[in-house]
Structures are given as C-alpha cells and as structure tokens.
Scaffold this motif. Structure first.
Motif, PDB file in Angstrom:
ATOM      1  N   GLU A  93      -7.653 -30.909  38.043  1.00 65.25           N
ATOM      2  CA  GLU A  93      -7.928 -29.621  37.402  1.00 65.25           C
ATOM      3  C   GLU A  93      -9.293 -29.100  37.841  1.00 65.25           C
ATOM      4  OE1 GLU A  93      -7.332 -27.703  32.942  1.00 65.25           O
ATOM      5  OE2 GLU A  93      -7.793 -29.831  33.142  1.00 65.25           O
TER       6      GLU A  93
ATOM      7  N   ILE B  69     -14.218 -36.652  41.581  1.00 62.18           N
ATOM      8  CA  ILE B  69     -14.676 -35.601  40.677  1.00 62.18           C
ATOM      9  C   ILE B  69     -15.903 -34.922  41.266  1.00 62.18           C
ATOM     10  CG2 ILE B  69     -15.528 -35.073  38.361  1.00 62.18           C
ATOM     11  CD1 ILE B  69     -14.034 -37.597  37.395  1.00 62.18           C
TER      12      ILE B  69
ATOM     13  N   THR C  20     -10.787 -33.244  41.320  1.00 62.26           N
ATOM     14  CA  THR C  20     -11.100 -32.577  40.058  1.00 62.26           C
ATOM     15  C   THR C  20     -12.455 -31.894  40.223  1.00 62.26           C
ATOM     16  OG1 THR C  20      -9.922 -34.315  38.852  1.00 62.26           O
ATOM     17  CG2 THR C  20     -11.438 -32.919  37.582  1.00 62.26           C
TER      18      THR C  20
END
Length: 246
Positions: free
Chosen positions: A58, A172, A203
């Motif tokens: 996301e 991330i 992400t």
C-alpha cells in the motif's frame, strides 16, 4: 514479511518533547525566582493517540500543516525516535528517505558512503557489486565519486542518498518531502523509480505538500492536525479536507 501480516501497525502512538532547549533553563529559572512549576511545564506532545494500519504494497500519503507531526511520525516508524506511549510495529526492513543524508559521513568519499550505508541496510558485497554502477548512474555524481562527501553540494548529497536508498531491498519506503528536492530532471527520475518500486510491491509512506505526488502514488492518505489523526480516507477526500482547513 510473513504472509497476511500488515506492513505497519501503529496503536495509540505518542511522543513527548521538551519545548525549551536545555541552555535556556537557567535563564528561565532566574526569571521564575524560585516559583514552583508543574512537572510537565515546558513539555508538549507533537504526536499523540495515533492509530492506523498499512497493508503490504500500500502507498499511503501523510498530510498536514508544518508542525502537525508528519516528520515525527515517520521517525517513529523508522525507529529513529522511541514513543512515550502506544506502539509501532514494522514487519520488514525500512528504507528511510527522511533527513536523507543523515547516515552519510562527511569525511568519507561518495564511494565509501555507498558501501557503508548499503552494508548497514543488509546488502552483501556481491549484491552491492551488482548494483553499484546503477546507483552511481542514477545519482549523477560519478565525477565526484572519490571526493569527500563534505565537498558535495546539497543537490548532489540528496541525489546520492536517494539513489542508495532506492536500490536497497527494504520492503518499506518512508519518504519525507525528498521529491521536492533537486532539479526537474532528477525529480522525474525519482518519480519513475518510485513507480517502479511500487509496481514491484513495495510499501510506501509519503509525506508531501504536493497534491500531484500524493495523487500519483497514493490511494489513501492520513490527515494530521496538532499531532492527532483526524482523517484516514482516500486521497481526494483528505486533500479536500486539508485545503478547506488550511
């Protein structure tokens, strides 16, 4: 990252800072002339009672006026700061593009900094050897590769640091306004690289004042006000609320 687990879980997160610098305390004590003060006087919460979850892959934007707690939130997620209340759990390594040149050593050359920062983020010598030329080419600092980092311009520092972080394997990405730095051509390369990383399933947590960047990369955004999370919704809704209240 274990399958089915969220990438980031923030639960009741808060941190408390001292409002006044230590060197000002003596003067303040003189002015108070021995008057008693409350234990928490001079302290404030730049971030408090913040909770949310980010799924793997996301891309989430973070919006708010200066001083609303955006950069503090990223530093807590990165582990640069430790919370005074609540918790933050990160499932996977983090590539922090915040205070982007903070991990680089001024006395070392660009080449040496690439090696050290890459090793700190877990790249093996073989992995770095395979990526080294790409890192240098992307940064555009090849002519200064063996020059001490202290002699780099601010633009060169950012280009090299972004290039190293963008070529790591960390799942991330924490990005704090770095896309607003550098010339137009470099920003375009940064945008394309982030598109590539997101397409590969990374992400991303993006702090930005650019509506265009938030709309391009993110499908969700968080709005912070005075250290609190006031809205967690789609990017258009968050930007509309932010613009209305700014």
């Amino acid at each position: 990252m274990p399958p089915g687990q969220p990438a980031i879980v923030v639960d009741g997160l808060g941190i408390r800072f001292n409002r006044h610098r230590r060197r000002n305390l003596f003067v303040r004590e003189l002015l108070s002339r021995g008057e008693s003060t409350a234990p928490d006087e001079g302290r404030f919460w730049p971030l408090r009672r913040v909770s949310f979850t980010v799924a793997p892959g996301e891309a989430v934007g973070v919006v708010g006026v200066n001083g609303s707690g955006k950069s503090t939130l990223l530093k807590l997620i990165a582990g640069v700061l430790l919370p005074d209340e609540g918790s933050v759990a990160v499932n996977g390594g983090v590539a922090p593009l915040i205070e982007i040149t903070g991990g680089f050593v001024n006395e070392l050359t660009g080449r040496e900094n690439i090696r050290i920062v890459s090793a700190l983020h877990g790249l093996t010598k073989q992995q770095l050897a395979e990526r080294f030329d790409r890192i240098v080419d992307f940064s555009g600092v090849g002519d200064f590769l063996d020059t001490p980092f202290r002699h780099y311009s601010s633009g060169m520092r950012v280009r090299l640091a972004f290039s190293v972080m963008a070529h790591l394997d960390e799942p991330i990405l924490l990005v704090d306004e770095v896309l607003a730095v550098g010339d137009k051509a470099f920003r375009a390369r940064c945008h394309d690289k982030i598109d590539e990383l997101l397409a590969a399933g990374r992400t991303m947590f993006l702090v930005s004042h650019s509506d265009a960047d938030l709309k391009r990369f993110c499908t969700r955004a968080l709005l912070l006000e005075k250290g609190g999370l006031v809205l967690d919704a789609g990017v258009p809704e968050v930007l509309e609320r932010y613009t209305r209240g700014a």
